[in-house]
Design a protein around this motif. Structure first.
Motif, PDB file in Angstrom:
ATOM      1  N   MET A   1       0.838  -1.173   0.000  1.00 50.68           N
ATOM      2  CA  MET A   1       0.000   0.000   0.000  1.00 50.68           C
ATOM      3  C   MET A   1       0.888   1.243   0.000  1.00 50.68           C
ATOM      4  SD  MET A   1      -2.120   1.225   3.348  1.00 50.68           S
ATOM      5  CE  MET A   1      -2.602  -0.434   3.542  1.00 50.68           C
ATOM      6  N   ALA A   2       0.579   2.170  -0.857  1.00 49.33           N
ATOM      7  CA  ALA A   2       1.345   3.412  -0.947  1.00 49.33           C
ATOM      8  C   ALA A   2       0.883   4.388   0.132  1.00 49.33           C
ATOM      9  CB  ALA A   2       1.158   4.036  -2.323  1.00 49.33           C
ATOM     10  N   ALA A   3       1.836   5.097   0.711  1.00 48.91           N
ATOM     11  CA  ALA A   3       1.523   6.107   1.720  1.00 48.91           C
ATOM     12  C   ALA A   3       2.483   7.267   1.550  1.00 48.91           C
ATOM     13  CB  ALA A   3       1.653   5.528   3.124  1.00 48.91           C
ATOM     14  N   GLY A   4       1.965   8.459   1.660  1.00 45.28           N
ATOM     15  CA  GLY A   4       2.801   9.650   1.664  1.00 45.28           C
ATOM     16  C   GLY A   4       3.218   9.969   3.088  1.00 45.28           C
ATOM     17  N   PRO A   5       3.917  11.059   3.305  1.00 49.15           N
ATOM     18  CA  PRO A   5       4.398  11.395   4.642  1.00 49.15           C
ATOM     19  C   PRO A   5       3.279  11.694   5.637  1.00 49.15           C
ATOM     20  CG  PRO A   5       4.868  13.161   3.101  1.00 49.15           C
ATOM     21  CD  PRO A   5       4.357  12.014   2.295  1.00 49.15           C
ATOM     22  N   GLU A   6       2.066  11.953   5.130  1.00 52.43           N
ATOM     23  CA  GLU A   6       0.946  12.196   6.047  1.00 52.43           C
ATOM     24  C   GLU A   6       0.348  10.894   6.565  1.00 52.43           C
ATOM     25  OE1 GLU A   6      -0.651  11.681   1.973  1.00 52.43           O
ATOM     26  OE2 GLU A   6       1.007  12.836   2.804  1.00 52.43           O
ATOM     27  N   GLY A   7       0.777   9.742   6.009  1.00 53.13           N
ATOM     28  CA  GLY A   7       0.290   8.442   6.443  1.00 53.13           C
ATOM     29  C   GLY A   7      -1.008   8.071   5.756  1.00 53.13           C
ATOM     30  N   VAL A   8      -1.609   6.989   6.205  1.00 51.88           N
ATOM     31  CA  VAL A   8      -2.866   6.514   5.626  1.00 51.88           C
ATOM     32  C   VAL A   8      -3.841   6.104   6.717  1.00 51.88           C
ATOM     33  CG1 VAL A   8      -1.837   5.678   3.474  1.00 51.88           C
ATOM     34  CG2 VAL A   8      -2.029   4.139   5.400  1.00 51.88           C
ATOM     35  N   ARG A   9      -5.105   6.261   6.411  1.00 47.78           N
ATOM     36  CA  ARG A   9      -6.176   5.733   7.252  1.00 47.78           C
ATOM     37  C   ARG A   9      -6.937   4.769   6.353  1.00 47.78           C
ATOM     38  NH1 ARG A   9      -8.865   6.564  11.756  1.00 47.78           N
ATOM     39  NH2 ARG A   9      -7.858   8.507  12.305  1.00 47.78           N
ATOM     40  N   ASP A  10      -6.667   3.504   6.541  1.00 48.09           N
ATOM     41  CA  ASP A  10      -7.316   2.513   5.694  1.00 48.09           C
ATOM     42  C   ASP A  10      -8.063   1.498   6.542  1.00 48.09           C
ATOM     43  OD1 ASP A  10      -5.373   0.942   6.780  1.00 48.09           O
ATOM     44  OD2 ASP A  10      -4.410   0.423   4.910  1.00 48.09           O
ATOM     45  N   LYS A  11      -8.695   0.575   5.895  1.00 45.69           N
ATOM     46  CA  LYS A  11      -9.471  -0.427   6.601  1.00 45.69           C
ATOM     47  C   LYS A  11      -8.858  -1.815   6.452  1.00 45.69           C
ATOM     48  CE  LYS A  11     -13.831   2.095   6.415  1.00 45.69           C
ATOM     49  NZ  LYS A  11     -13.392   3.038   7.348  1.00 45.69           N
ATOM     50  N   ALA A  12      -7.547  -1.876   6.233  1.00 44.42           N
ATOM     51  CA  ALA A  12      -6.867  -3.164   6.166  1.00 44.42           C
ATOM     52  C   ALA A  12      -7.031  -3.864   7.512  1.00 44.42           C
ATOM     53  CB  ALA A  12      -5.388  -2.973   5.842  1.00 44.42           C
ATOM     54  N   LEU A  13      -7.285  -5.153   7.465  1.00 42.47           N
ATOM     55  CA  LEU A  13      -7.539  -5.916   8.684  1.00 42.47           C
ATOM     56  C   LEU A  13      -6.394  -5.772   9.687  1.00 42.47           C
ATOM     57  CD1 LEU A  13      -9.332  -7.824  10.259  1.00 42.47           C
ATOM     58  CD2 LEU A  13      -8.243  -9.737   9.062  1.00 42.47           C
ATOM     59  N   PHE A  51       1.940   4.853   9.064  1.00 40.56           N
ATOM     60  CA  PHE A  51       2.995   5.244   8.131  1.00 40.56           C
ATOM     61  C   PHE A  51       3.243   6.752   8.054  1.00 40.56           C
ATOM     62  CE2 PHE A  51       1.098   1.318   6.322  1.00 40.56           C
ATOM     63  CZ  PHE A  51       2.105   0.457   6.729  1.00 40.56           C
ATOM     64  N   ALA A  52       2.608   7.557   8.910  1.00 42.96           N
ATOM     65  CA  ALA A  52       2.893   8.995   8.916  1.00 42.96           C
ATOM     66  C   ALA A  52       4.360   9.216   9.267  1.00 42.96           C
ATOM     67  CB  ALA A  52       2.003   9.711   9.933  1.00 42.96           C
ATOM     68  N   LEU A  53       4.954  10.257   8.704  1.00 40.42           N
ATOM     69  CA  LEU A  53       6.328  10.613   9.032  1.00 40.42           C
ATOM     70  C   LEU A  53       6.336  11.264  10.413  1.00 40.42           C
ATOM     71  CD1 LEU A  53       9.303  10.812   8.256  1.00 40.42           C
ATOM     72  CD2 LEU A  53       8.763  12.978   7.109  1.00 40.42           C
ATOM     73  N   ILE A  54       7.076  10.673  11.335  1.00 36.51           N
ATOM     74  CA  ILE A  54       7.123  11.113  12.730  1.00 36.51           C
ATOM     75  C   ILE A  54       8.527  11.616  13.046  1.00 36.51           C
ATOM     76  CG2 ILE A  54       6.834  10.382  15.147  1.00 36.51           C
ATOM     77  CD1 ILE A  54       4.257  10.185  13.457  1.00 36.51           C
ATOM     78  N   PHE A  94      10.900   8.545  11.609  1.00 37.76           N
ATOM     79  CA  PHE A  94      10.500   7.192  11.236  1.00 37.76           C
ATOM     80  C   PHE A  94       9.085   7.197  10.692  1.00 37.76           C
ATOM     81  CE2 PHE A  94       9.565   7.742  15.742  1.00 37.76           C
ATOM     82  CZ  PHE A  94       8.241   7.322  15.844  1.00 37.76           C
ATOM     83  N   ALA A  95       8.764   6.146   9.955  1.00 35.32           N
ATOM     84  CA  ALA A  95       7.385   5.921   9.515  1.00 35.32           C
ATOM     85  C   ALA A  95       6.643   5.274  10.679  1.00 35.32           C
ATOM     86  CB  ALA A  95       7.357   5.001   8.301  1.00 35.32           C
ATOM     87  N   ASN A  96       5.426   5.688  10.925  1.00 35.24           N
ATOM     88  CA  ASN A  96       4.669   5.219  12.082  1.00 35.24           C
ATOM     89  C   ASN A  96       4.062   3.838  11.826  1.00 35.24           C
ATOM     90  OD1 ASN A  96       3.691   5.535  14.688  1.00 35.24           O
ATOM     91  ND2 ASN A  96       1.728   6.292  13.969  1.00 35.24           N
ATOM     92  N   ASP A  97       4.898   2.855  11.875  1.00 34.97           N
ATOM     93  CA  ASP A  97       4.475   1.459  11.728  1.00 34.97           C
ATOM     94  C   ASP A  97       4.601   0.809  13.103  1.00 34.97           C
ATOM     95  OD1 ASP A  97       3.635  -0.875  10.513  1.00 34.97           O
ATOM     96  OD2 ASP A  97       5.358  -1.072   9.186  1.00 34.97           O
ATOM     97  N   PHE A 108      10.849   5.670   0.036  1.00 33.79           N
ATOM     98  CA  PHE A 108      11.610   6.690   0.735  1.00 33.79           C
ATOM     99  C   PHE A 108      10.823   7.991   0.763  1.00 33.79           C
ATOM    100  CE2 PHE A 108      12.498   7.215  -3.694  1.00 33.79           C
ATOM    101  CZ  PHE A 108      12.547   8.582  -3.872  1.00 33.79           C
ATOM    102  N   VAL A 109      11.228   8.867   1.645  1.00 29.70           N
ATOM    103  CA  VAL A 109      10.768  10.255   1.643  1.00 29.70           C
ATOM    104  C   VAL A 109      12.019  11.117   1.717  1.00 29.70           C
ATOM    105  CG1 VAL A 109       8.539   9.833   2.748  1.00 29.70           C
ATOM    106  CG2 VAL A 109      10.514  10.358   4.157  1.00 29.70           C
ATOM    107  N   THR A 110      11.908  12.355   1.277  1.00 32.17           N
ATOM    108  CA  THR A 110      12.993  13.294   1.401  1.00 32.17           C
ATOM    109  C   THR A 110      12.584  14.325   2.441  1.00 32.17           C
ATOM    110  OG1 THR A 110      13.605  12.996  -0.909  1.00 32.17           O
ATOM    111  CG2 THR A 110      14.407  14.988   0.176  1.00 32.17           C
TER     112      THR A 110
END
Length: 116
Positions: A1-13, A51-54, A94-97, A108-110
């Motif tokens: 799943m693709a995510a930008g630096p703002e992260g994602v709100r999805d319904k993945a189990l 996955f938000a950039l923290i 870090f990515a919020n995983d 990656f992000v820059t």
């Protein structure tokens, strides 16, 4: 799943389960008075999207008298953030995983850090 630096709100189990465990983790932390309680498969920063950039500024200093570490300053960077540190310290990002679940992440992000 693709995510930008703002992260994602999805319904993945997996994310729905992680969010539910995060609520249990928060309750457990309150009951035990342990603000650093952690349950596997929960986000590192529960109040931010997956996955938000923290950012974390490690400026907390020495441990408390009982040996427990003091908390660092965590914040969501997302697409853009303007933070004014109150003390010097190291900046970690870090990515919020979930802890232990980073091995399948790709991309990656820059990030540009500047002084005003």
């Amino acid at each position: 799943m693709a995510a930008g630096p703002e992260g994602v709100r999805d319904k993945a189990l997996a994310h729905l389960l992680g969010d539910a465990l995060g609520k249990i983790e928060r309750f457990y932390g309150i009951v035990t008075r342990n603000s650093q309680a952690n349950i596997s498969a929960t986000k590192r920063l529960e109040d931010a999207e997956w996955f938000a950039l923290i950012g974390v500024i490690a400026d907390a200093g020495n441990p408390r008298a009982d040996g427990t570490p003091t908390s660092h300053r965590s914040f969501v960077i997302g697409k853009e953030a303007s933070i004014t540190p109150t003390k010097s310290g190291y900046l970690y990002c870090f990515a919020n995983d979930a802890w232990g679940f980073y091995e399948n992440n790709r991309g990656f992000v820059t990030l540009t850090v500047s002084r005003d």
